[in-house]
Design an enzyme around this catalytic site. Structure first.
Site, PDB file in Angstrom:
ATOM      1  N   CYS A 134     -48.580  32.312  26.014  1.00 58.43           N
ATOM      2  CA  CYS A 134     -48.659  31.509  24.788  1.00 58.43           C
ATOM      3  C   CYS A 134     -47.972  32.159  23.595  1.00 58.43           C
ATOM      4  O   CYS A 134     -47.494  31.468  22.705  1.00 58.43           O
ATOM      5  CB  CYS A 134     -50.119  31.207  24.449  1.00 58.43           C
ATOM      6  SG  CYS A 134     -50.938  30.160  25.664  1.00 58.43           S
ATOM      7  N   HIS A 140     -49.262  28.128  17.399  1.00 58.83           N
ATOM      8  CA  HIS A 140     -49.213  27.751  18.807  1.00 58.83           C
ATOM      9  C   HIS A 140     -50.211  26.624  19.036  1.00 58.83           C
ATOM     10  O   HIS A 140     -51.356  26.684  18.575  1.00 58.83           O
ATOM     11  CB  HIS A 140     -49.573  28.959  19.684  1.00 58.83           C
ATOM     12  CG  HIS A 140     -49.928  28.600  21.083  1.00 58.83           C
ATOM     13  ND1 HIS A 140     -49.112  27.842  21.891  1.00 58.83           N
ATOM     14  CD2 HIS A 140     -51.044  28.881  21.815  1.00 58.83           C
ATOM     15  CE1 HIS A 140     -49.697  27.681  23.069  1.00 58.83           C
ATOM     16  NE2 HIS A 140     -50.867  28.293  23.045  1.00 58.83           N
ATOM     17  N   ASN A 142     -51.000  21.717  25.475  1.00 61.39           N
ATOM     18  CA  ASN A 142     -50.591  23.106  25.321  1.00 61.39           C
ATOM     19  C   ASN A 142     -49.406  23.359  26.255  1.00 61.39           C
ATOM     20  O   ASN A 142     -49.555  23.371  27.469  1.00 61.39           O
ATOM     21  CB  ASN A 142     -51.767  24.024  25.678  1.00 61.39           C
ATOM     22  CG  ASN A 142     -51.439  25.504  25.508  1.00 61.39           C
ATOM     23  OD1 ASN A 142     -50.286  25.883  25.406  1.00 61.39           O
ATOM     24  ND2 ASN A 142     -52.477  26.327  25.502  1.00 61.39           N
TER      25      ASN A 142
END
Length: 340
Positions: free
Chosen positions: A117, A267, A297
């Site tokens: 991530c 993020h 995501n």
């Protein structure tokens, strides 16, 4: 002295839209449950889970084409590639060399970053250092993921599988000596490896075995080894601490304050994390860009996709002070503060 400036941005996502209602046909879940916990309404998945053409390298290629066009450059102008992904086309080699071939670049260097991530933030930090040092002039930084091929679409895996989507984003980072351009002002990167297994895919690997273990002792390999595992509450508690720490570190290093910030691009992990950080930093809605509701995501791709959309929607303009910040598996986290 060289500074690094973003000269082109692009993104690409598969056409196939998967809604929360679509997932409810595969596992015991529903739109309300997913939306309340994550803020996600839909995500993109490649149409065929076993497609050998629409790979993470291909998505990165499409995003890179857009970024290069916006920068008025071609693949021949790129000196170096930094490709962030946790879902490469092959176990090895990495996606960077595949992208080099797809774009028709010269025999330039290509580096892969495996920081999940926070992969794109790490990749930007590396590219910035290479430009500031005078090593390269135009670096292509890419974040791309195909999650859909490796998720557990059953009740057992729903806590993770409803979150992730496929997509790619790319940035051209270029050197400048223009005294009127600030470019990247500060970066920071952090890690805390003692929490590595709180968010991980454990198998295959040198610690948990290789493919032949499936043949010799298949009973020893569990779904928890093969599919992503996440201690959600634990990750949340650490994320909401590390995000603001990293953002404030970036601002302080650059001699800026939170009031100077024009836009935060976090993020896109979970809307509750973003909202918590936003409230903690007292940022109004217009200063935080969120698009997780559309894409879920996308790990290393989430920040460059959001960056590209923020520009397209007029939320970000030249001269704005922008912070990109991420937290994820590893644990790793970091931020990049720049004047666009």
């Amino acid at each position: 002295m060289y500074k690094s400036k973003i000269t082109g941005v692009g993104h690409y996502v598969p056409e196939n839209i998967v809604t929360n209602d679509d997932l409810s046909k595969l596992m015991n879940t529903n739109d309300e449950w997913i939306t309340e916990r994550t803020g996600i309404k839909e995500r993109r998945h490649r149409k065929d889970r076993n497609d050998s053409e629409e790979t993470s390298a291909f998505l990165g290629f499409k995003a890179s084409e857009m970024a290069l066009k916006n920068a008025n450059l071609t693949g021949k102008d790129i000196d170096y590639i930094v490709f962030a992904t946790l879902s490469p086309d092959y176990f090895f080699p990495g996606n960077g060399v595949l992208l080099q071939e797809m774009l028709g670049c010269d025999t330039i260097g290509a580096l892969d970053v495996r920081n999940q991530c926070s992969g794109f933030v790490y990749a930007m930090s590396i590219a910035n250092a290479l430009i500031v040092s005078g090593t390269y002039k135009n670096i292509l930084v890419v974040g791309a993921e195909i999650h859909s091929f490796g998720l557990d679409f059953s009740d057992r895996g729903r806590g993770v599988s409803v979150i992730f989507g496929d997509g790619a984003g790319a940035v051209v980072l270029s050197a400048t000596e223009d005294k009127n351009i600030q470019g990247i002002l500060s970066v920071n990167m952090h890690s805390e490896g003692k929490y590595a297994e709180e968010l991980a895919v454990k198998f295959p690997g040198s610690k948990f075995g290789w493919a032949d273990r499936l043949l010799t002792e298949p009973e020893a390999i569990t779904p928890e080894d093969i599919y992503p595992v996440m201690n959600g509450n634990f990750v949340f508690k650490h994320a909401v601490t590390r995000f603001p720490e990293s953002i404030m570190e970036a601002l302080t290093k650059a001699g800026k304050t939170i009031e100077d910030l024009d836009l935060l691009i976090p993020h896109q992990a979970n809307i509750r994390i973003a909202q918590y950080v936003q409230q903690l930093l007292h940022l109004p809605d217009e200063k935080v860009f969120i698009n997780i509701q559309k894409y879920g995501n996308t790990t290393a791709a989430s920040i460059p996709i959001a960056l590209s959309e923020a520009i397209q929607e007029g939320r970000m303009k030249r001269g704005d002070l922008v912070c990109m910040s991420a937290f994820g598996s590893g644990f790793t986290w970091g931020s990049v503060l720049f004047e666009y």
